[in-house]
Structures are given as structure tokens and as C-alpha cells.
Design a protein around this motif. Structure first.
Motif, PDB file in Angstrom:
ATOM      1  N   HIS A  22      33.093  43.785  40.699  1.00 15.07           N
ATOM      2  CA  HIS A  22      33.432  42.698  39.773  1.00 15.07           C
ATOM      3  C   HIS A  22      34.527  41.838  40.387  1.00 15.07           C
ATOM      4  O   HIS A  22      35.711  42.141  40.240  1.00 15.07           O
ATOM      5  N   LYS A  23      34.125  40.772  41.057  1.00 10.83           N
ATOM      6  CA  LYS A  23      35.097  39.899  41.728  1.00 10.83           C
ATOM      7  C   LYS A  23      35.965  39.197  40.688  1.00 10.83           C
ATOM      8  O   LYS A  23      35.459  38.567  39.775  1.00 10.83           O
ATOM      9  N   PRO A  24      37.287  39.292  40.830  1.00 15.07           N
ATOM     10  CA  PRO A  24      38.174  38.624  39.872  1.00 15.07           C
ATOM     11  C   PRO A  24      38.177  37.106  40.083  1.00 15.07           C
ATOM     12  O   PRO A  24      37.799  36.614  41.151  1.00 15.07           O
ATOM     13  N   ASN A  25      38.607  36.390  39.072  1.00 18.31           N
ATOM     14  CA  ASN A  25      38.636  34.934  39.106  1.00 18.31           C
ATOM     15  C   ASN A  25      39.952  34.439  39.707  1.00 18.31           C
ATOM     16  O   ASN A  25      40.770  33.829  39.025  1.00 18.31           O
ATOM     17  N   SER A  27      41.716  33.275  43.870  1.00 17.93           N
ATOM     18  CA  SER A  27      41.359  32.936  45.249  1.00 17.93           C
ATOM     19  C   SER A  27      41.434  34.195  46.133  1.00 17.93           C
ATOM     20  O   SER A  27      42.134  35.153  45.806  1.00 17.93           O
ATOM     21  N   LYS A  74      42.652  43.096  34.849  1.00 19.30           N
ATOM     22  CA  LYS A  74      42.620  41.963  33.911  1.00 19.30           C
ATOM     23  C   LYS A  74      44.025  41.417  33.660  1.00 19.30           C
ATOM     24  O   LYS A  74      44.247  40.204  33.664  1.00 19.30           O
ATOM     25  N   GLU A  77      45.307  39.725  36.865  1.00 18.47           N
ATOM     26  CA  GLU A  77      44.582  38.469  37.087  1.00 18.47           C
ATOM     27  C   GLU A  77      45.121  37.383  36.156  1.00 18.47           C
ATOM     28  O   GLU A  77      45.375  36.243  36.589  1.00 18.47           O
ATOM     29  N   ASN A  81      46.959  33.920  37.343  1.00 18.42           N
ATOM     30  CA  ASN A  81      46.413  32.631  36.916  1.00 18.42           C
ATOM     31  C   ASN A  81      47.396  31.845  36.063  1.00 18.42           C
ATOM     32  O   ASN A  81      47.409  30.623  36.103  1.00 18.42           O
TER      33      ASN A  81
END
Length: 87
Positions: A22-25, A27, A74, A77, A81
Motif C-alpha cells: 500500500h504505497k502512501p500518498n 513523495s 497513516k 503520512e 502532508n
């Protein structure tokens, strides 16, 4: 005995497996930061052989560990962000 050769943190392997699935959002440049944040949130599980750990660890305990890793991903991340960091 070399600790780096004989003993490792199982959480690191589980984290990499989760991030691969599950690639995180974030870069790719932020990925090492995410890993550091997650590994500082989840207690380490040092093992010598993964297969022994898998055999002796009850399923509910595995589930809890995976759940902690996913929650830490989560949270980390969202933190990265929210900072609107640019790499």
C-alpha cells in the motif's frame, strides 16, 4: 557475533512489506522520513529468525502488530502532508 547479521527488527520488515503493498500518498523523497516516524512509534521486535517468530507468535498478536504499523503509517503520512514539505 555481529548484531546486524544475527539479529534484526521484525517491525522493519513488516513496515517495508506494508509500504510495498500500500504505497502512501507522499513523495518518494519523503519515504525515509515516513519510515523513521513509524519506527519511532511502534515498539521494536528483535528476532533472530523470522520463521521462529512466526511459529511462536499467536495470530492475534501478529494482527495487533500489523494494525499498529498501519495506524502509525497513516498518522505519519498525515503529519508529513500537513507540513507541506517539499523535497
Amino acid at each position: 557475533m555481529q548484531l546486524s547479521d544475527d539479529i534484526h527488527n521484525l517491525v522493519e520488515k513488516l513496515l517495508i512489506a506494508e509500504l510495498t503493498e500500500h504505497k502512501p500518498n507522499i513523495s518518494d523523497a519523503m519515504l525515509p522520513d515516513l519510515c523513521c516516524l513509524v519506527l519511532n512509534k511502534v515498539p521494536p521486535r528483535y528476532v533472530r529468525h523470522d520463521v521462529d517468530t512466526a511459529f511462536y507468535t499467536p495470530d492475534p498478536e501478529w494482527g495487533q502488530l500489523e494494525k499498529k504499523i498501519r495506524a502509525a503509517i497513516k498518522e505519519s503520512e498525515a503529519f508529513l502532508n500537513s507540513k507541506k514539505l517539499r523535497y
